[in-house]
Design a protein around this motif. Structure first.
Motif, short mmCIF file in Angstrom:
data_model
loop_
_atom_site.label_atom_id
_atom_site.label_comp_id
_atom_site.label_asym_id
_atom_site.label_seq_id
_atom_site.Cartn_x
_atom_site.Cartn_y
_atom_site.Cartn_z
N ASN A 1 0.83 -1.19 0.00
CA ASN A 1 0.00 0.00 0.00
C ASN A 1 0.87 1.24 0.00
N ALA A 2 0.27 2.38 -0.40
CA ALA A 2 0.99 3.65 -0.39
C ALA A 2 1.51 3.94 1.02
N GLY A 3 2.77 4.35 1.09
CA GLY A 3 3.37 4.64 2.39
C GLY A 3 4.21 3.49 2.93
N ASP A 4 4.03 2.28 2.40
CA ASP A 4 4.81 1.13 2.86
C ASP A 4 6.25 1.23 2.36
N THR A 5 7.15 0.63 3.12
CA THR A 5 8.53 0.49 2.69
C THR A 5 8.77 -0.95 2.29
N VAL A 6 9.30 -1.14 1.10
CA VAL A 6 9.55 -2.49 0.60
C VAL A 6 11.03 -2.63 0.27
N GLN A 7 11.46 -3.85 0.19
CA GLN A 7 12.88 -4.12 -0.08
C GLN A 7 13.03 -5.12 -1.21
N PHE A 8 13.88 -4.79 -2.17
CA PHE A 8 14.19 -5.69 -3.29
C PHE A 8 15.49 -6.43 -2.95
N ASN A 9 15.41 -7.73 -2.96
CA ASN A 9 16.57 -8.56 -2.59
C ASN A 9 17.27 -9.17 -3.80
N ASP A 10 16.62 -9.12 -4.98
CA ASP A 10 17.24 -9.67 -6.18
C ASP A 10 18.08 -8.56 -6.83
N ILE A 11 19.29 -8.41 -6.36
CA ILE A 11 20.18 -7.34 -6.83
C ILE A 11 21.26 -7.97 -7.71
N LEU A 12 21.29 -7.53 -8.96
CA LEU A 12 22.25 -8.10 -9.93
C LEU A 12 23.62 -7.43 -9.84
N MET A 13 23.61 -6.17 -9.40
CA MET A 13 24.89 -5.44 -9.37
C MET A 13 24.78 -4.29 -8.38
N VAL A 14 25.84 -4.06 -7.62
CA VAL A 14 25.94 -2.91 -6.72
C VAL A 14 27.29 -2.26 -6.95
N GLY A 15 27.27 -1.01 -7.45
CA GLY A 15 28.53 -0.34 -7.76
C GLY A 15 29.32 -1.16 -8.77
N SER A 16 30.52 -1.57 -8.38
CA SER A 16 31.36 -2.38 -9.27
C SER A 16 31.28 -3.86 -8.96
N THR A 17 30.41 -4.23 -7.99
CA THR A 17 30.26 -5.65 -7.61
C THR A 17 29.17 -6.31 -8.44
N LEU A 18 29.55 -7.33 -9.17
CA LEU A 18 28.62 -8.04 -10.05
C LEU A 18 28.21 -9.35 -9.39
N GLY A 19 26.91 -9.61 -9.37
CA GLY A 19 26.40 -10.83 -8.74
C GLY A 19 26.49 -12.03 -9.65
N SER A 20 26.28 -13.21 -9.04
CA SER A 20 26.32 -14.45 -9.85
C SER A 20 25.22 -15.42 -9.40
N PRO A 21 23.93 -15.22 -9.70
CA PRO A 21 23.45 -14.05 -10.46
C PRO A 21 23.18 -12.84 -9.59
N PHE A 22 23.00 -13.04 -8.24
CA PHE A 22 22.68 -11.92 -7.36
C PHE A 22 23.83 -11.66 -6.40
N VAL A 23 23.90 -10.40 -5.93
CA VAL A 23 24.92 -10.01 -4.97
C VAL A 23 24.44 -10.40 -3.57
N SER A 24 25.19 -11.23 -2.90
CA SER A 24 24.80 -11.72 -1.58
C SER A 24 24.76 -10.57 -0.57
N GLY A 25 23.62 -10.48 0.15
CA GLY A 25 23.46 -9.48 1.20
C GLY A 25 23.07 -8.11 0.71
N ALA A 26 23.07 -7.86 -0.61
CA ALA A 26 22.71 -6.55 -1.15
C ALA A 26 21.19 -6.40 -1.21
N ALA A 27 20.71 -5.16 -1.13
CA ALA A 27 19.27 -4.90 -1.18
C ALA A 27 19.04 -3.46 -1.59
N VAL A 28 17.84 -3.19 -2.09
CA VAL A 28 17.41 -1.83 -2.39
C VAL A 28 16.08 -1.61 -1.69
N GLN A 29 16.01 -0.56 -0.88
CA GLN A 29 14.78 -0.23 -0.18
C GLN A 29 14.10 0.94 -0.86
N ALA A 30 12.76 0.91 -0.87
CA ALA A 30 12.00 1.96 -1.54
C ALA A 30 10.68 2.20 -0.82
#
Length: 236
Positions: free
Chosen positions: A28-57
């Motif tokens: 719902n509007a106002g909720d904070t969610v987190q994406f855990n399927d992160i393919l790349m963070v900065g110069s770190t490339l996942g295989s396929p995902f970067v372990s422990g990385a996340a994006v919150q929105a």
């Protein structure tokens, strides 16, 4: 720091403060969610995902995409244009934080795609329906009827034989609809000659239908008439 996340079958390059539209999420509007399927963070490339990385929105709103314009080409006619009625359901987000590590320990609600349309309604109805308890097994199973207890169908013909008469069995395959397998089955039930079949009455036909699993085939293919003609031709 930027990150590349995956959601709804698509990839998005984001950084803190970005506003983006993604396939509808169950939030719902106002909720904070987190994406855990992160393919790349900065110069770190996942295989396929970067372990422990996340994006919150933060969820800003549940919206709909623009209507899709469809062009239809017709041979020898002008192409036409029409506006389709479908509008894809989307979720509007603002990225609040990009985490290079520790995303698996934040405890923030994971972003999960929402089911939409008729399939979602059917699934929700199925999920909401109370589960019926399985019926209890009866303490004693009902006794199965013995073979001899079943009521016989029709009347057993009185002209069935244990073996063919002197001179050998008739070629029952001359009857239309009787092949080698049916002929063998008729022999097993004591039928070897045309005159036997020709003499059957209604109740006797019902009995033989049941014994041979013919389901009305004797009447349908007119075996009686054929047998009479074949028996008469044999005498002549």
């Amino acid at each position: 720091m930027f990150a590349v996340l995956k959601t709804g079958g698509k990839q998005y390059k984001v950084q803190a403060g970005d506003v983006l539209r993604v396939e509808k999420l169950a939030a719902n509007a106002g909720d904070t969610v987190q994406f855990n399927d992160i393919l790349m963070v900065g110069s770190t490339l996942g295989s396929p995902f970067v372990s422990g990385a996340a994006v919150q929105a933060e969820v800003l709103d549940q919206i709909k995409a623009d209507k899709v314009i469809t062009y239809v080409k017709r041979r020898r006619k002008h192409s036409s244009q029409r506006t389709r009625g479908h509008r894809q359901q989307m979720t509007l987000l603002r990225v609040t934080e990009v985490l290079g590590e520790g995303g698996d320990k934040t405890g923030v609600k994971a972003a999960i795609g929402a089911r939409t349309g008729g399939a979602a309604y059917a699934a929700e109805q199925t999920d909401a329906a109370p589960k019926k308890a399985a019926p209890k097994k009866a303490a004693k199973a009902e006794a199965a009827p013995a073979e001899g207890d079943a009521k016989p169908v029709g009347t057993r013909p009185g002209n069935l034989l244990d073996a063919p008469r002197e001179g050998g069995a008739d070629d029952l395959k001359l009857i239309s609809g009787v092949g080698p397998k049916l002929e063998e089955l008729l022999h097993q039930n004591g039928v070897y000659h045309f005159d036997q079949i020709a003499a059957w009455k209604k109740k006797e036909i019902e009995y033989m239908d049941d014994q041979l699993s013919f389901s009305g085939r004797i009447d349908r293919e007119d075996w009686i008439k054929q047998a009479k003609e074949l028996a008469k031709g044999k005498k002549d």
